[in-house]
Design a protein around this motif. Structure first.
Motif, PDB file in Angstrom:
ATOM      1  N   VAL A  88      -4.734 -27.464  21.817  1.00 23.88           N
ATOM      2  CA  VAL A  88      -5.045 -26.081  22.168  1.00 23.88           C
ATOM      3  C   VAL A  88      -5.207 -25.233  20.908  1.00 23.88           C
ATOM      4  CG1 VAL A  88      -3.967 -26.106  24.432  1.00 23.88           C
ATOM      5  CG2 VAL A  88      -2.583 -25.591  22.451  1.00 23.88           C
ATOM      6  N   VAL A  89      -6.079 -24.233  21.008  1.00 25.13           N
ATOM      7  CA  VAL A  89      -6.303 -23.276  19.925  1.00 25.13           C
ATOM      8  C   VAL A  89      -6.221 -21.876  20.514  1.00 25.13           C
ATOM      9  CG1 VAL A  89      -7.792 -24.876  18.644  1.00 25.13           C
ATOM     10  CG2 VAL A  89      -8.815 -23.275  20.275  1.00 25.13           C
ATOM     11  N   GLY A  90      -6.336 -20.897  19.654  1.00 24.49           N
ATOM     12  CA  GLY A  90      -6.300 -19.515  20.108  1.00 24.49           C
ATOM     13  C   GLY A  90      -4.899 -18.953  20.081  1.00 24.49           C
ATOM     14  N   ASP A  91      -4.604 -18.104  21.036  1.00 27.97           N
ATOM     15  CA  ASP A  91      -3.318 -17.421  21.080  1.00 27.97           C
ATOM     16  C   ASP A  91      -2.266 -18.329  21.727  1.00 27.97           C
ATOM     17  OD1 ASP A  91      -1.175 -15.751  21.274  1.00 27.97           O
ATOM     18  OD2 ASP A  91      -2.271 -14.060  22.120  1.00 27.97           O
ATOM     19  N   VAL A  92      -1.487 -19.018  20.899  1.00 28.98           N
ATOM     20  CA  VAL A  92      -0.445 -19.901  21.409  1.00 28.98           C
ATOM     21  C   VAL A  92       0.939 -19.275  21.201  1.00 28.98           C
ATOM     22  CG1 VAL A  92      -1.780 -22.012  21.124  1.00 28.98           C
ATOM     23  CG2 VAL A  92      -0.398 -21.164  19.221  1.00 28.98           C
ATOM     24  N   SER A  93       0.971 -17.951  21.148  1.00 33.75           N
ATOM     25  CA  SER A  93       2.248 -17.260  20.945  1.00 33.75           C
ATOM     26  C   SER A  93       3.134 -17.335  22.175  1.00 33.75           C
ATOM     27  CB  SER A  93       1.997 -15.799  20.578  1.00 33.75           C
ATOM     28  OG  SER A  93       1.383 -15.116  21.675  1.00 33.75           O
ATOM     29  N   GLY A  94       2.493 -17.471  23.341  1.00 37.79           N
ATOM     30  CA  GLY A  94       3.255 -17.478  24.581  1.00 37.79           C
ATOM     31  C   GLY A  94       3.638 -16.098  25.063  1.00 37.79           C
ATOM     32  N   GLY A  95       3.143 -15.069  24.390  1.00 39.59           N
ATOM     33  CA  GLY A  95       3.458 -13.708  24.789  1.00 39.59           C
ATOM     34  C   GLY A  95       2.793 -13.318  26.099  1.00 39.59           C
ATOM     35  N   LEU A  99      -3.589 -15.886  26.076  1.00 40.29           N
ATOM     36  CA  LEU A  99      -4.359 -16.964  26.700  1.00 40.29           C
ATOM     37  C   LEU A  99      -4.909 -17.869  25.609  1.00 40.29           C
ATOM     38  CD1 LEU A  99      -5.406 -18.091  29.417  1.00 40.29           C
ATOM     39  CD2 LEU A  99      -7.495 -16.749  29.043  1.00 40.29           C
ATOM     40  N   ALA A 100      -4.472 -19.119  25.609  1.00 46.84           N
ATOM     41  CA  ALA A 100      -4.971 -20.109  24.661  1.00 46.84           C
ATOM     42  C   ALA A 100      -6.145 -20.867  25.284  1.00 46.84           C
ATOM     43  CB  ALA A 100      -3.852 -21.067  24.266  1.00 46.84           C
TER      44      ALA A 100
END
Length: 379
Positions: A88-95, A99-100
């Motif tokens: 997975v790439v993108g927003d993997v912050s989990g906030g 959306l990853a």
């Protein structure tokens, strides 16, 4: 506002095949992608567990964070299922609201499949990367259906998975008959039973606690847990057999909805609506911590049929090393069924020592029952 004069700079010719820039087939490498485990799927959104680099854990509770993702455009026609390991790439912050994007599916070690029926060419992937199929079957209410068990065993062996037959509600009927049917196939059998309780609590709030004032005998729950340790296990079964009740006893935090069996139809109500992966606690006893995990349990919706159109008969035979070796002496085109002429498997029984013959005969009979369930023949 006045009308603006138009000159030649406003003209844009449509590019021709000759003059247009060719569309590249090269995809980004996504070298910065991180690995996630798919634990849930819901209407195009995927719940993943991704290792948190700021936490040294990674045991299914600590050290990992929950990330929501969608599929990248290049995976539009590729199905992502529970159990998949993905990049997975993108927003993997989990906030909240993040959306990853899933860009790759890692190679699967196993794929459990089924079809709607034995003539349906469309394969449905149930789960990926599971080690063990746990077939949950009630000994009564509803009555056990050996045909369904057989089909699940065939699908598991075709996928290269081991099989555990979990017989529930042993307080209502004896498990001996089903043990005799499936142990000759190398299927492990474990039994659970219920005991009445004065506690009318809904859900699972203590070891073995079920909905409706019934508890599973804790010793039988722990026997199941021992068979699941260190493995990725997927549970399948008809509605009403006690699958969700068992999962609530194994993983109290799951709080899976439980249902009852209809007195008229003898069937249960679907309570699990989608597959979900749950981290398996090492133990669940009064006062013990539940933040240590060893294995995964994948709950699946109740099924009424398990088609085997995707299973090759030769694949099923290879799951039985001893029978496969003997079958090499069969004439070409042998079906290996009971009415097959000159089948070497029958000679194998006749040539066996007296003390081994009953066990060999039971194994061959059980194998032919599985084979019949795949081919649609009479067992």
């Amino acid at each position: 506002m006045g009308r603006r004069d138009i000159d030649e700079s406003d003209f844009h010719s449509r590019p021709t095949k000759r003059g247009s820039r060719p569309r590249t087939k090269q995809r980004p490498e996504h070298s910065d992608a991180v690995t996630g485990l798919v634990t849930g799927v819901d209407r195009g959104r995927y719940t993943l567990l991704v290792k948190d680099p700021d936490d040294g854990g990674g045991d299914g509770a600590s050290g990992e964070k929950i990330v929501t993702a969608m599929k990248a455009r290049e995976l539009t026609r590729t199905r992502v299922v529970v159990g998949d390991r993905v990049d997975v790439v993108g927003d993997v912050s989990g906030g909240e609201g993040s959306l990853a994007r899933i860009v790759r599916i890692q190679e699967r070690t196993s794929t459990l499949r089924r079809t709607a029926d034995d003539t349906d060419p469309y394969e449905r992937i149930v789960v990926a990367n599971a080690d063990q199929l746990v077939i949950v079957t009630a000994l009564a209410q509803p009555e056990p259906r050996t045909g369904m068990i057989d089909r699940c065993v065939v699908a598991a062996y075709d996928a290269g998975m081991s099989v555990l037959l979990c017989l529930t509600k042993a307080d209502l009927a004896s498990p001996d008959e089903l043990r005799a049917l499936y142990e000759p196939l190398g299927v492990e059998v474990v039994v659970t039973q219920r005991a009445p309780s004065d506690d009318e609590t809904d859900g699972a709030n203590s070891a073995g606690q079920t909905a409706g004032g019934m508890i599973l005998v804790p010793e039988s729950v722990e026997e199941v847990r021992e068979r699941l340790r260190g493995l990725v296990s997927v549970l399948v079964g008809h509605s009403g057999v006690g699958k969700s009740t068992l999962i609530n006893a194994l993983v109290p935090a799951a709080k899976r909805a439980t249902g009852v069996v209809n007195d008229v139809t003898g069937r249960g109500r679907h309570t699990s609506t989608s597959a979900v992966a749950l981290a398996l606690p090492v133990a669940v006893t009064e006062g013990s911590p539940t933040d240590t995990f060893d294995g995964w349990v994948i709950d699946t919706p109740g099924v009424r049929s398990f088609g085997l159109a995707h299973v090759e008969v030769s694949h099923l035979l290879r799951a039985f090393d001893d029978l496969d070796e003997v079958a090499q002496e069969c004439p070409r085109g042998c079906t290996h069924l009971a009415d097959a002429p000159d089948c070497a498997l029958d000679d194998w029984i006749e040539a066996s020592p007296e003390d081994e013959r009953p066990a060999r005969a039971a194994r061959l009979t059980s194998f032919r029952r599985l084979l019949a369930s795949r081919t649609g023949s009479d067992a």
